[in-house]
Design a protein around this motif. Structure first.
Motif, mmCIF file in Angstrom:
data_model
loop_
_atom_site.group_PDB
_atom_site.id
_atom_site.type_symbol
_atom_site.label_atom_id
_atom_site.label_comp_id
_atom_site.label_asym_id
_atom_site.label_seq_id
_atom_site.Cartn_x
_atom_site.Cartn_y
_atom_site.Cartn_z
ATOM 1 N N GLU A 252 0.843 -1.213 0.000
ATOM 2 C CA GLU A 252 0.000 0.000 0.000
ATOM 3 C C GLU A 252 0.878 1.263 0.000
ATOM 4 O OE1 GLU A 252 -3.330 0.395 -0.368
ATOM 5 O OE2 GLU A 252 -3.262 -1.762 -0.770
ATOM 6 N N THR A 253 1.965 1.210 0.773
ATOM 7 C CA THR A 253 2.896 2.347 0.836
ATOM 8 C C THR A 253 3.549 2.584 -0.525
ATOM 9 O OG1 THR A 253 3.330 1.889 3.164
ATOM 10 C CG2 THR A 253 4.931 3.275 2.042
ATOM 11 N N ILE A 254 3.886 1.504 -1.219
ATOM 12 C CA ILE A 254 4.486 1.627 -2.562
ATOM 13 C C ILE A 254 3.526 2.360 -3.500
ATOM 14 C CG2 ILE A 254 5.213 0.314 -4.604
ATOM 15 C CD1 ILE A 254 6.338 -1.806 -2.600
ATOM 16 N N SER B 285 13.639 7.575 -9.727
ATOM 17 C CA SER B 285 12.329 6.961 -9.436
ATOM 18 C C SER B 285 12.262 5.577 -10.070
ATOM 19 C CB SER B 285 11.188 7.820 -9.999
ATOM 20 O OG SER B 285 11.176 9.088 -9.405
ATOM 21 N N LYS B 286 12.758 5.473 -11.317
ATOM 22 C CA LYS B 286 12.775 4.173 -12.009
ATOM 23 C C LYS B 286 13.722 3.205 -11.293
ATOM 24 C CE LYS B 286 11.445 5.905 -16.544
ATOM 25 N NZ LYS B 286 11.932 6.464 -17.807
ATOM 26 N N ARG B 287 14.843 3.746 -10.849
ATOM 27 C CA ARG B 287 15.806 2.923 -10.120
ATOM 28 C C ARG B 287 15.180 2.402 -8.818
ATOM 29 N NH1 ARG B 287 21.932 4.979 -8.687
ATOM 30 N NH2 ARG B 287 22.278 3.636 -6.906
ATOM 31 N N PHE B 288 14.410 3.267 -8.151
ATOM 32 C CA PHE B 288 13.720 2.872 -6.929
ATOM 33 C C PHE B 288 12.738 1.734 -7.224
ATOM 34 C CE2 PHE B 288 10.070 3.475 -3.981
ATOM 35 C CZ PHE B 288 10.725 3.213 -2.786
ATOM 36 N N SER B 289 12.006 1.860 -8.318
ATOM 37 C CA SER B 289 11.044 0.836 -8.718
ATOM 38 C C SER B 289 11.746 -0.498 -8.990
ATOM 39 C CB SER B 289 10.312 1.313 -9.972
ATOM 40 O OG SER B 289 9.396 0.353 -10.395
ATOM 41 N N ASN B 290 12.891 -0.443 -9.671
ATOM 42 C CA ASN B 290 13.658 -1.665 -9.947
ATOM 43 C C ASN B 290 14.210 -2.284 -8.670
ATOM 44 O OD1 ASN B 290 13.251 -1.492 -12.703
ATOM 45 N ND2 ASN B 290 15.079 -0.257 -13.054
ATOM 46 N N THR B 291 14.621 -1.426 -7.741
ATOM 47 C CA THR B 291 15.144 -1.916 -6.458
ATOM 48 C C THR B 291 14.051 -2.651 -5.685
ATOM 49 O OG1 THR B 291 16.657 -0.029 -6.367
ATOM 50 C CG2 THR B 291 16.338 -1.231 -4.327
ATOM 51 N N LEU B 292 12.821 -2.154 -5.767
ATOM 52 C CA LEU B 292 11.697 -2.819 -5.093
ATOM 53 C C LEU B 292 11.458 -4.213 -5.681
ATOM 54 C CD1 LEU B 292 9.134 0.111 -4.779
ATOM 55 C CD2 LEU B 292 10.375 -0.991 -2.913
ATOM 56 N N GLU C 148 13.670 -6.122 -7.067
ATOM 57 C CA GLU C 148 14.769 -6.968 -6.570
ATOM 58 C C GLU C 148 14.538 -7.349 -5.109
ATOM 59 O OE1 GLU C 148 18.405 -4.805 -7.271
ATOM 60 O OE2 GLU C 148 17.940 -4.626 -9.407
ATOM 61 N N TYR C 149 14.018 -6.404 -4.330
ATOM 62 C CA TYR C 149 13.766 -6.672 -2.901
ATOM 63 C C TYR C 149 12.774 -7.824 -2.736
ATOM 64 C CZ TYR C 149 11.676 -6.380 1.695
ATOM 65 O OH TYR C 149 11.179 -6.723 2.931
ATOM 66 N N PHE C 150 11.715 -7.821 -3.540
ATOM 67 C CA PHE C 150 10.703 -8.879 -3.410
ATOM 68 C C PHE C 150 11.232 -10.240 -3.867
ATOM 69 C CE2 PHE C 150 7.704 -5.207 -3.341
ATOM 70 C CZ PHE C 150 7.185 -5.463 -2.071
ATOM 71 N N LYS C 151 12.321 -10.225 -4.652
ATOM 72 C CA LYS C 151 12.967 -11.488 -5.037
ATOM 73 C C LYS C 151 14.002 -11.919 -3.998
ATOM 74 C CE LYS C 151 12.785 -10.689 -10.006
ATOM 75 N NZ LYS C 151 13.640 -10.170 -11.087
ATOM 76 N N GLU C 152 14.806 -10.954 -3.529
ATOM 77 C CA GLU C 152 16.001 -11.289 -2.732
ATOM 78 C C GLU C 152 15.950 -10.831 -1.275
ATOM 79 O OE1 GLU C 152 19.305 -9.791 -4.966
ATOM 80 O OE2 GLU C 152 18.533 -10.680 -6.804
ATOM 81 N N GLY C 153 15.053 -9.878 -0.966
ATOM 82 C CA GLY C 153 14.890 -9.464 0.430
ATOM 83 C C GLY C 153 15.973 -8.568 0.999
ATOM 84 N N GLN C 154 16.658 -7.801 0.135
ATOM 85 C CA GLN C 154 17.712 -6.890 0.614
ATOM 86 C C GLN C 154 17.104 -5.525 0.974
ATOM 87 O OE1 GLN C 154 21.045 -7.171 1.180
ATOM 88 N NE2 GLN C 154 20.936 -9.362 0.857
ATOM 89 N N ALA C 155 16.738 -5.363 2.238
ATOM 90 C CA ALA C 155 16.059 -4.119 2.661
ATOM 91 C C ALA C 155 16.975 -2.902 2.545
ATOM 92 C CB ALA C 155 15.566 -4.263 4.098
ATOM 93 N N ASN C 156 18.277 -3.073 2.818
ATOM 94 C CA ASN C 156 19.179 -1.918 2.821
ATOM 95 C C ASN C 156 19.254 -1.244 1.454
ATOM 96 O OD1 ASN C 156 20.961 -0.249 4.431
ATOM 97 N ND2 ASN C 156 22.614 -0.991 3.130
#
Length: 210
Positions: free
Chosen positions: A125-127, A168-175, A177-185
């Motif tokens: 929801e925050t995304i 912004s696009k980079r942020f979207s791509n990072t998200l 990756e996060y849902f695949k790999e779980g790297q919160a940092n």
């Protein structure tokens, strides 16, 4: 962490961590707070990253186990209230006031990420909120562009806008990756880049319009 990834957090230590402390000090001793603010700002301008190194040194000496990316991102939520001069337009027109509101709003939403990232439903929801806030900020920038005199100023803001869109696009791509790999940092760092880019838009608007 590479030097490139350090960039956003190093630029945000002064406005996010130190400026709110100085604002509190100012209520007790105006002269001391202003002297300290001036000294820290000059040092940071001359040696970018100085305040980051200063705070990191204090953290290490205190044996505190703190993730600076997560901490600065979390603190941004309260620091937005101290954006009074540096990252806020003083122009009274609606377009500038709306830009102030939208930039502060985006930074506040991004600051919630560390608290919400572990709750998948809330985080999704925050995304959505972040995506909406990004669009609203870009709309507000477009409204302000018409007030900027001369083509050079308009080009400077347009360049800033393009940079913001890139991050912004980079942020979207990072998200993704996060849902695949779980790297919160990596999400924290990418959010800090977005906050930094938002600040740079405000600095450019102030520089070209005030």
């Amino acid at each position: 962490m590479t030097m490139g990834d350090e960039a956003p957090v190093t630029s945000l230590v002064l406005p996010v961590i130190l400026r709110p402390i100085l604002a509190k000090l100012e209520r007790q001793n105006v002269m001391a707070a202003q002297t300290l603010r001036s000294a820290l700002t000059k040092a940071e301008n001359s040696y970018p990253g100085f305040t980051y190194d200063l705070v990191l040194g204090i953290v290490r000496k205190s044996d505190l186990n703190i993730d600076m990316n997560e901490s600065v991102l979390r603190l941004q939520g309260t620091a937005s209230d101290c954006d009074v001069v540096e990252y806020r337009s003083a122009r009274s027109e609606d377009a500038f006031q709306e830009l102030n509101r939208k930039s502060t709003s985006l930074k506040r939403i991004l600051s919630r990420i560390p608290d919400e990232i572990t709750d998948r439903k809330t985080f999704l929801e925050t995304i959505k909120e972040i995506a909406s806030a990004i669009k609203k900020l870009l709309d507000a920038v477009n409204e302000v562009t018409g007030f900027i005199p001369g083509s050079a100023g308009k080009q400077a803001l347009d360049q800033r806008k393009r940079e913001f869109v890139r991050y912004s696009k980079r942020f979207s791509n990072t998200l993704k990756e996060y849902f695949k790999e779980g790297q919160a940092n990596s999400v924290f760092i990418s959010a800090l880049y977005l906050i930094h880019q938002t600040n740079m838009i405000m600095v450019t608007v102030k520089d070209k319009c005030e």
